[in-house]
Design a protein around this motif. Structure first.
Motif, PDB file in Angstrom:
ATOM      1  N   MET A 126       0.852  -1.174   0.000  1.00 55.31           N
ATOM      2  CA  MET A 126       0.000   0.000   0.000  1.00 55.31           C
ATOM      3  C   MET A 126       0.893   1.232   0.000  1.00 55.31           C
ATOM      4  O   MET A 126       1.788   1.362   0.817  1.00 55.31           O
ATOM      5  CB  MET A 126      -0.909  -0.020   1.220  1.00 55.31           C
ATOM      6  N   GLY A 127       0.677   2.118  -0.931  1.00 56.93           N
ATOM      7  CA  GLY A 127       1.521   3.283  -1.065  1.00 56.93           C
ATOM      8  C   GLY A 127       0.850   4.555  -0.602  1.00 56.93           C
ATOM      9  O   GLY A 127      -0.300   4.572  -0.171  1.00 56.93           O
ATOM     10  N   PHE A 128       1.580   5.608  -0.727  1.00 54.09           N
ATOM     11  CA  PHE A 128       1.110   6.937  -0.360  1.00 54.09           C
ATOM     12  C   PHE A 128       0.261   7.496  -1.494  1.00 54.09           C
ATOM     13  O   PHE A 128       0.620   7.419  -2.657  1.00 54.09           O
ATOM     14  CB  PHE A 128       2.319   7.848  -0.107  1.00 54.09           C
ATOM     15  N   THR A 129      -0.890   8.057  -1.155  1.00 60.79           N
ATOM     16  CA  THR A 129      -1.726   8.774  -2.108  1.00 60.79           C
ATOM     17  C   THR A 129      -2.295   9.986  -1.402  1.00 60.79           C
ATOM     18  O   THR A 129      -2.837   9.864  -0.301  1.00 60.79           O
ATOM     19  CB  THR A 129      -2.896   7.904  -2.606  1.00 60.79           C
ATOM     20  N   LYS A 130      -2.157  11.142  -2.010  1.00 65.21           N
ATOM     21  CA  LYS A 130      -2.673  12.372  -1.415  1.00 65.21           C
ATOM     22  C   LYS A 130      -3.187  13.278  -2.517  1.00 65.21           C
ATOM     23  O   LYS A 130      -2.552  13.437  -3.546  1.00 65.21           O
ATOM     24  CB  LYS A 130      -1.555  13.083  -0.631  1.00 65.21           C
ATOM     25  N   ILE A 131      -4.356  13.858  -2.309  1.00 68.11           N
ATOM     26  CA  ILE A 131      -4.920  14.832  -3.232  1.00 68.11           C
ATOM     27  C   ILE A 131      -4.718  16.210  -2.608  1.00 68.11           C
ATOM     28  O   ILE A 131      -5.085  16.439  -1.454  1.00 68.11           O
ATOM     29  CB  ILE A 131      -6.412  14.564  -3.477  1.00 68.11           C
ATOM     30  N   CYS A 132      -4.130  17.112  -3.374  1.00 66.39           N
ATOM     31  CA  CYS A 132      -3.895  18.467  -2.884  1.00 66.39           C
ATOM     32  C   CYS A 132      -5.244  19.150  -2.660  1.00 66.39           C
ATOM     33  O   CYS A 132      -6.048  19.245  -3.592  1.00 66.39           O
ATOM     34  CB  CYS A 132      -3.065  19.260  -3.902  1.00 66.39           C
ATOM     35  N   PRO A 133      -5.512  19.621  -1.448  1.00 65.45           N
ATOM     36  CA  PRO A 133      -6.800  20.241  -1.168  1.00 65.45           C
ATOM     37  C   PRO A 133      -6.981  21.599  -1.841  1.00 65.45           C
ATOM     38  O   PRO A 133      -8.096  22.085  -1.948  1.00 65.45           O
ATOM     39  CB  PRO A 133      -6.811  20.372   0.354  1.00 65.45           C
ATOM     40  N   VAL A 134      -5.915  22.194  -2.314  1.00 65.47           N
ATOM     41  CA  VAL A 134      -6.002  23.511  -2.942  1.00 65.47           C
ATOM     42  C   VAL A 134      -6.299  23.388  -4.432  1.00 65.47           C
ATOM     43  O   VAL A 134      -7.214  24.013  -4.957  1.00 65.47           O
ATOM     44  CB  VAL A 134      -4.709  24.322  -2.703  1.00 65.47           C
ATOM     45  N   CYS A 135      -5.548  22.542  -5.148  1.00 62.09           N
ATOM     46  CA  CYS A 135      -5.700  22.460  -6.602  1.00 62.09           C
ATOM     47  C   CYS A 135      -6.274  21.144  -7.098  1.00 62.09           C
ATOM     48  O   CYS A 135      -6.630  21.031  -8.260  1.00 62.09           O
ATOM     49  CB  CYS A 135      -4.374  22.740  -7.295  1.00 62.09           C
ATOM     50  N   GLY A 136      -6.351  20.125  -6.240  1.00 64.16           N
ATOM     51  CA  GLY A 136      -6.985  18.872  -6.605  1.00 64.16           C
ATOM     52  C   GLY A 136      -6.098  17.859  -7.318  1.00 64.16           C
ATOM     53  O   GLY A 136      -6.583  16.815  -7.739  1.00 64.16           O
ATOM     54  N   GLN A 137      -4.799  18.121  -7.452  1.00 63.60           N
ATOM     55  CA  GLN A 137      -3.898  17.161  -8.096  1.00 63.60           C
ATOM     56  C   GLN A 137      -3.638  15.984  -7.166  1.00 63.60           C
ATOM     57  O   GLN A 137      -3.578  16.136  -5.960  1.00 63.60           O
ATOM     58  CB  GLN A 137      -2.560  17.818  -8.439  1.00 63.60           C
ATOM     59  N   THR A 138      -3.460  14.798  -7.741  1.00 63.96           N
ATOM     60  CA  THR A 138      -3.174  13.592  -6.975  1.00 63.96           C
ATOM     61  C   THR A 138      -1.674  13.327  -6.980  1.00 63.96           C
ATOM     62  O   THR A 138      -1.027  13.410  -8.017  1.00 63.96           O
ATOM     63  CB  THR A 138      -3.901  12.382  -7.595  1.00 63.96           C
ATOM     64  N   TYR A 139      -1.144  12.981  -5.803  1.00 63.04           N
ATOM     65  CA  TYR A 139       0.283  12.691  -5.652  1.00 63.04           C
ATOM     66  C   TYR A 139       0.457  11.298  -5.082  1.00 63.04           C
ATOM     67  O   TYR A 139      -0.260  10.889  -4.176  1.00 63.04           O
ATOM     68  CB  TYR A 139       0.949  13.735  -4.749  1.00 63.04           C
ATOM     69  N   LEU A 140       1.423  10.568  -5.631  1.00 63.66           N
ATOM     70  CA  LEU A 140       1.698   9.202  -5.206  1.00 63.66           C
ATOM     71  C   LEU A 140       2.975   9.098  -4.388  1.00 63.66           C
ATOM     72  O   LEU A 140       3.391   8.004  -4.030  1.00 63.66           O
ATOM     73  CB  LEU A 140       1.790   8.289  -6.430  1.00 63.66           C
ATOM     74  N   SER A 141       3.596  10.241  -4.086  1.00 62.66           N
ATOM     75  CA  SER A 141       4.827  10.275  -3.307  1.00 62.66           C
ATOM     76  C   SER A 141       4.758  11.430  -2.320  1.00 62.66           C
ATOM     77  O   SER A 141       4.366  12.541  -2.690  1.00 62.66           O
ATOM     78  CB  SER A 141       6.028  10.460  -4.239  1.00 62.66           C
TER      79      SER A 141
END
Length: 51
Positions: free
Chosen positions: A1-16
């Motif tokens: 299971m990896g890291f996933t985060k959506i930027c709350p300001v612009c909505g981009q998804t990050y996997l690191s």
């Protein structure tokens, strides 16, 4: 299971975490802290009585 985060300001998804933190530092450094906190859907803790 990896890291996933959506930027709350612009909505981009990050996997690191590294790229997410770099994004915040480089693109949103002047944003207020309130813009990173979700107001709706925040988890509220309650005590339940089993009477």
């Amino acid at each position: 299971m990896g890291f996933t985060k959506i930027c709350p300001v612009c909505g981009q998804t990050y996997l690191s975490l590294v790229t997410y933190m770099s994004h915040i530092k480089n693109n949103h450094s002047k944003e207020s802290p309130e813009s990173f906190v979700k107001e709706s859907g925040e988890l509220k803790w309650t005590f339940r009585s089993d009477d």
